[in-house]
Design a protein around this motif. Sequence first.
Motif, PDB file in Angstrom:
ATOM      1  N   VAL A   1       0.823  -1.212   0.000  1.00  0.00           N
ATOM      2  CA  VAL A   1       0.000   0.000   0.000  1.00  0.00           C
ATOM      3  C   VAL A   1       0.859   1.264   0.000  1.00  0.00           C
ATOM      4  CG1 VAL A   1      -0.294   0.224   2.513  1.00  0.00           C
ATOM      5  CG2 VAL A   1      -2.119   0.985   0.951  1.00  0.00           C
ATOM      6  N   VAL A   2       2.033   1.226   0.621  1.00  0.00           N
ATOM      7  CA  VAL A   2       2.920   2.396   0.597  1.00  0.00           C
ATOM      8  C   VAL A   2       3.401   2.664  -0.825  1.00  0.00           C
ATOM      9  CG1 VAL A   2       5.145   3.298   1.360  1.00  0.00           C
ATOM     10  CG2 VAL A   2       3.621   2.209   3.008  1.00  0.00           C
ATOM     11  N   ALA A   3       3.807   1.603  -1.528  1.00  0.00           N
ATOM     12  CA  ALA A   3       4.243   1.768  -2.920  1.00  0.00           C
ATOM     13  C   ALA A   3       3.095   2.248  -3.797  1.00  0.00           C
ATOM     14  CB  ALA A   3       4.810   0.461  -3.451  1.00  0.00           C
ATOM     15  N   ALA A   4       1.868   1.756  -3.551  1.00  0.00           N
ATOM     16  CA  ALA A   4       0.715   2.175  -4.342  1.00  0.00           C
ATOM     17  C   ALA A   4       0.414   3.657  -4.144  1.00  0.00           C
ATOM     18  CB  ALA A   4      -0.503   1.334  -3.973  1.00  0.00           C
ATOM     19  N   LEU A   5       0.573   4.142  -2.927  1.00  0.00           N
ATOM     20  CA  LEU A   5       0.286   5.545  -2.635  1.00  0.00           C
ATOM     21  C   LEU A   5       1.400   6.487  -3.081  1.00  0.00           C
ATOM     22  CD1 LEU A   5      -1.284   5.029   0.888  1.00  0.00           C
ATOM     23  CD2 LEU A   5      -2.439   6.171  -1.025  1.00  0.00           C
ATOM     24  N   LEU A   6       2.651   6.052  -2.949  1.00  0.00           N
ATOM     25  CA  LEU A   6       3.775   6.960  -3.181  1.00  0.00           C
ATOM     26  C   LEU A   6       4.470   6.755  -4.521  1.00  0.00           C
ATOM     27  CD1 LEU A   6       5.491   6.971   0.334  1.00  0.00           C
ATOM     28  CD2 LEU A   6       3.671   8.453  -0.533  1.00  0.00           C
ATOM     29  N   GLY A   7       4.429   5.528  -5.069  1.00  0.00           N
ATOM     30  CA  GLY A   7       5.122   5.233  -6.319  1.00  0.00           C
ATOM     31  C   GLY A   7       6.585   4.905  -6.103  1.00  0.00           C
ATOM     32  N   GLY A   8       7.248   4.461  -7.176  1.00  0.00           N
ATOM     33  CA  GLY A   8       8.660   4.112  -7.121  1.00  0.00           C
ATOM     34  C   GLY A   8       8.939   2.909  -6.247  1.00  0.00           C
ATOM     35  N   VAL A   9      10.142   2.876  -5.676  1.00  0.00           N
ATOM     36  CA  VAL A   9      10.535   1.821  -4.734  1.00  0.00           C
ATOM     37  C   VAL A   9      10.449   2.390  -3.327  1.00  0.00           C
ATOM     38  CG1 VAL A   9      12.380   0.282  -3.974  1.00  0.00           C
ATOM     39  CG2 VAL A   9      12.075   0.733  -6.407  1.00  0.00           C
ATOM     40  N   THR A  10       9.740   1.694  -2.456  1.00  0.00           N
ATOM     41  CA  THR A  10       9.560   2.174  -1.094  1.00  0.00           C
ATOM     42  C   THR A  10      10.009   1.112  -0.101  1.00  0.00           C
ATOM     43  OG1 THR A  10       7.262   1.382  -1.047  1.00  0.00           O
ATOM     44  CG2 THR A  10       7.626   3.674  -1.704  1.00  0.00           C
ATOM     45  N   VAL A  11      10.524   1.577   1.026  1.00  0.00           N
ATOM     46  CA  VAL A  11      10.943   0.695   2.121  1.00  0.00           C
ATOM     47  C   VAL A  11      10.216   1.164   3.372  1.00  0.00           C
ATOM     48  CG1 VAL A  11      12.900  -0.307   3.347  1.00  0.00           C
ATOM     49  CG2 VAL A  11      13.223   0.621   1.040  1.00  0.00           C
ATOM     50  N   ALA A  12       9.545   0.232   4.040  1.00  0.00           N
ATOM     51  CA  ALA A  12       8.714   0.616   5.186  1.00  0.00           C
ATOM     52  C   ALA A  12       9.025  -0.242   6.403  1.00  0.00           C
ATOM     53  CB  ALA A  12       7.236   0.484   4.831  1.00  0.00           C
ATOM     54  N   TYR A  13       9.064   0.401   7.546  1.00  0.00           N
ATOM     55  CA  TYR A  13       9.116  -0.265   8.847  1.00  0.00           C
ATOM     56  C   TYR A  13       7.757  -0.054   9.481  1.00  0.00           C
ATOM     57  CZ  TYR A  13      10.280  -1.143  13.767  1.00  0.00           C
ATOM     58  OH  TYR A  13      10.297  -1.622  15.052  1.00  0.00           O
ATOM     59  N   PHE A  14       7.009  -1.149   9.700  1.00  0.00           N
ATOM     60  CA  PHE A  14       5.670  -1.037  10.259  1.00  0.00           C
ATOM     61  C   PHE A  14       5.511  -2.108  11.332  1.00  0.00           C
ATOM     62  CE2 PHE A  14       0.957  -1.966   9.812  1.00  0.00           C
ATOM     63  CZ  PHE A  14       0.556  -0.848  10.513  1.00  0.00           C
ATOM     64  N   VAL A  15       5.710  -1.696  12.572  1.00  0.00           N
ATOM     65  CA  VAL A  15       5.653  -2.606  13.713  1.00  0.00           C
ATOM     66  C   VAL A  15       4.864  -1.920  14.822  1.00  0.00           C
ATOM     67  CG1 VAL A  15       6.975  -3.879  15.452  1.00  0.00           C
ATOM     68  CG2 VAL A  15       7.866  -3.675  13.117  1.00  0.00           C
ATOM     69  N   ALA A  16       3.832  -2.614  15.317  1.00  0.00           N
ATOM     70  CA  ALA A  16       3.007  -2.088  16.419  1.00  0.00           C
ATOM     71  C   ALA A  16       2.523  -0.668  16.120  1.00  0.00           C
ATOM     72  CB  ALA A  16       3.788  -2.131  17.731  1.00  0.00           C
ATOM     73  N   ASP A  17       2.078  -0.448  14.894  1.00  0.00           N
ATOM     74  CA  ASP A  17       1.524   0.829  14.436  1.00  0.00           C
ATOM     75  C   ASP A  17       2.553   1.939  14.269  1.00  0.00           C
ATOM     76  OD1 ASP A  17      -1.020  -0.241  14.268  1.00  0.00           O
ATOM     77  OD2 ASP A  17      -1.556   0.343  16.300  1.00  0.00           O
ATOM     78  N   GLU A  18       3.829   1.646  14.526  1.00  0.00           N
ATOM     79  CA  GLU A  18       4.880   2.624  14.229  1.00  0.00           C
ATOM     80  C   GLU A  18       5.298   2.451  12.775  1.00  0.00           C
ATOM     81  OE1 GLU A  18       9.495   3.826  15.408  1.00  0.00           O
ATOM     82  OE2 GLU A  18       8.434   2.300  16.576  1.00  0.00           O
ATOM     83  N   LEU A  19       5.246   3.521  12.007  1.00  0.00           N
ATOM     84  CA  LEU A  19       5.530   3.454  10.580  1.00  0.00           C
ATOM     85  C   LEU A  19       6.590   4.463  10.189  1.00  0.00           C
ATOM     86  CD1 LEU A  19       4.803   2.401   7.705  1.00  0.00           C
ATOM     87  CD2 LEU A  19       3.084   4.222   7.602  1.00  0.00           C
ATOM     88  N   GLU A  20       7.628   3.970   9.547  1.00  0.00           N
ATOM     89  CA  GLU A  20       8.662   4.824   8.962  1.00  0.00           C
ATOM     90  C   GLU A  20       8.837   4.398   7.503  1.00  0.00           C
ATOM     91  OE1 GLU A  20       9.849   7.344  10.482  1.00  0.00           O
ATOM     92  OE2 GLU A  20       9.282   6.874  12.556  1.00  0.00           O
ATOM     93  N   VAL A  21       8.941   5.366   6.602  1.00  0.00           N
ATOM     94  CA  VAL A  21       8.979   5.076   5.173  1.00  0.00           C
ATOM     95  C   VAL A  21      10.134   5.809   4.511  1.00  0.00           C
ATOM     96  CG1 VAL A  21       7.748   5.312   2.974  1.00  0.00           C
ATOM     97  CG2 VAL A  21       6.492   4.668   5.034  1.00  0.00           C
ATOM     98  N   VAL A  22      10.835   5.117   3.610  1.00  0.00           N
ATOM     99  CA  VAL A  22      11.881   5.719   2.785  1.00  0.00           C
ATOM    100  C   VAL A  22      11.544   5.428   1.328  1.00  0.00           C
ATOM    101  CG1 VAL A  22      14.317   5.683   2.149  1.00  0.00           C
ATOM    102  CG2 VAL A  22      13.655   5.444   4.551  1.00  0.00           C
ATOM    103  N   GLN A  23      11.660   6.444   0.487  1.00  0.00           N
ATOM    104  CA  GLN A  23      11.432   6.261  -0.946  1.00  0.00           C
ATOM    105  C   GLN A  23      12.773   6.342  -1.664  1.00  0.00           C
ATOM    106  OE1 GLN A  23       8.581   9.036  -2.584  1.00  0.00           O
ATOM    107  NE2 GLN A  23       7.927   7.591  -4.154  1.00  0.00           N
ATOM    108  N   LEU A  24      13.103   5.285  -2.422  1.00  0.00           N
ATOM    109  CA  LEU A  24      14.380   5.219  -3.128  1.00  0.00           C
ATOM    110  C   LEU A  24      14.264   5.868  -4.505  1.00  0.00           C
ATOM    111  CD1 LEU A  24      15.543   1.582  -2.241  1.00  0.00           C
ATOM    112  CD2 LEU A  24      16.101   3.733  -1.097  1.00  0.00           C
ATOM    113  N   PRO A  25      15.405   6.194  -5.132  1.00  0.00           N
ATOM    114  CA  PRO A  25      15.360   6.802  -6.468  1.00  0.00           C
ATOM    115  C   PRO A  25      14.643   5.893  -7.461  1.00  0.00           C
ATOM    116  CG  PRO A  25      17.562   7.001  -5.512  1.00  0.00           C
ATOM    117  CD  PRO A  25      16.785   6.101  -4.611  1.00  0.00           C
ATOM    118  N   GLN A  26      14.028   6.501  -8.481  1.00  0.00           N
ATOM    119  CA  GLN A  26      13.311   5.750  -9.494  1.00  0.00           C
ATOM    120  C   GLN A  26      14.241   4.740 -10.170  1.00  0.00           C
ATOM    121  OE1 GLN A  26      10.382   5.257 -10.334  1.00  0.00           O
ATOM    122  NE2 GLN A  26      10.360   4.548 -12.451  1.00  0.00           N
ATOM    123  N   PRO A  27      13.897   3.461 -10.175  1.00  0.00           N
ATOM    124  CA  PRO A  27      14.776   2.453 -10.763  1.00  0.00           C
ATOM    125  C   PRO A  27      14.769   2.487 -12.290  1.00  0.00           C
ATOM    126  CG  PRO A  27      12.756   1.428  -9.982  1.00  0.00           C
ATOM    127  CD  PRO A  27      12.704   2.869  -9.544  1.00  0.00           C
TER     128      PRO A  27
END
Length: 303
Positions: free
Chosen positions: A135-161
């Motif tokens: 869902v993060v990739a669907a909302l933001l596009g590109g390549v995304t990396v997410a940490y989602f544990v116990a409702d804590e969410l951190e997201v990084v978006q990488l350069p377009q591949p």
Amino acid sequence: MEEPLFSVAVPATTANFGPGYDSVGMALSLYMTVDVRESVEWNVHYDGEEYADLPTDDTNLIIRTIQDVAGRYGKEIQPHALHITSDIPLGKGLGSSATAIAAGIEIANELLGLSLTPQEKVQIGSENEGHADNVVAALLGGVTVAYFVADELEVVQLPQPAIGVVILVPPNVLKTTESRGLLPRELPHSVASAGNAASNVMLTAIALGDWKLAGKMMEKDVFHEQYRKPLLNDFDHIRTACHEMGAYGMTISGAGPSIFVAVKEGTQEEIAKRLETEFPHYKTIAIAPSPIGSTIKKKPASQ
């Protein structure tokens, strides 16, 4: 038929990206489009037979998400009619449920004027989906990396591949719940450490644009591939063929049953044709990563 108030376009995604299990996703250039119109009751119409069995009333996932967002902000939302066209295969590991959730968030945000931030959207989407990668990739596009544990969410978006993509789609559908049931409850610490190292190197290589190394690490998953690949016909033979054709790497898309192949940019059409000839059980799709996520197209203002 009257013009829609606005339309939402959401890209397909591939997730569980190699060893990036439940954390790494990529948006793909296949799209679901939802036209939103005024109506006295909620109703959903899908173009195409593939989506014919999905609910068309307020039990539909898009509508449930719209109502969830409204409830979170204490808002009442009026019913609308949704007309949906999609070239995303259903139940094939390409994020079809995540696209529905992303569309619902965007529709609620637009209808209610919530002005949600990207972080707020991905938080709501991850909570609704139960995991963040698709869902993060669907909302933001590109390549995304997410940490989602116990409702804590951190997201990084990488350069377009800068790659081409081939998707191998089998005729069978596989529910994510069924696929998750194949996974072990625990892994030895040494095995998990190796998977973590592979994921770290893969993501660093993607960030640096080194897809030869990224593809190599993509195939070192220990978290889900070995448990799910028996469901995919000719999996090991396809991997060998991909190597012989010069692909960077191959992995299971999402929870399966589709297969994702990263190839040199511009070669995806040729490689797709060769793979479909050699493995006719699968339909092949030659596409590219989508640099953008969900978008709103509004009705032009009257002159």
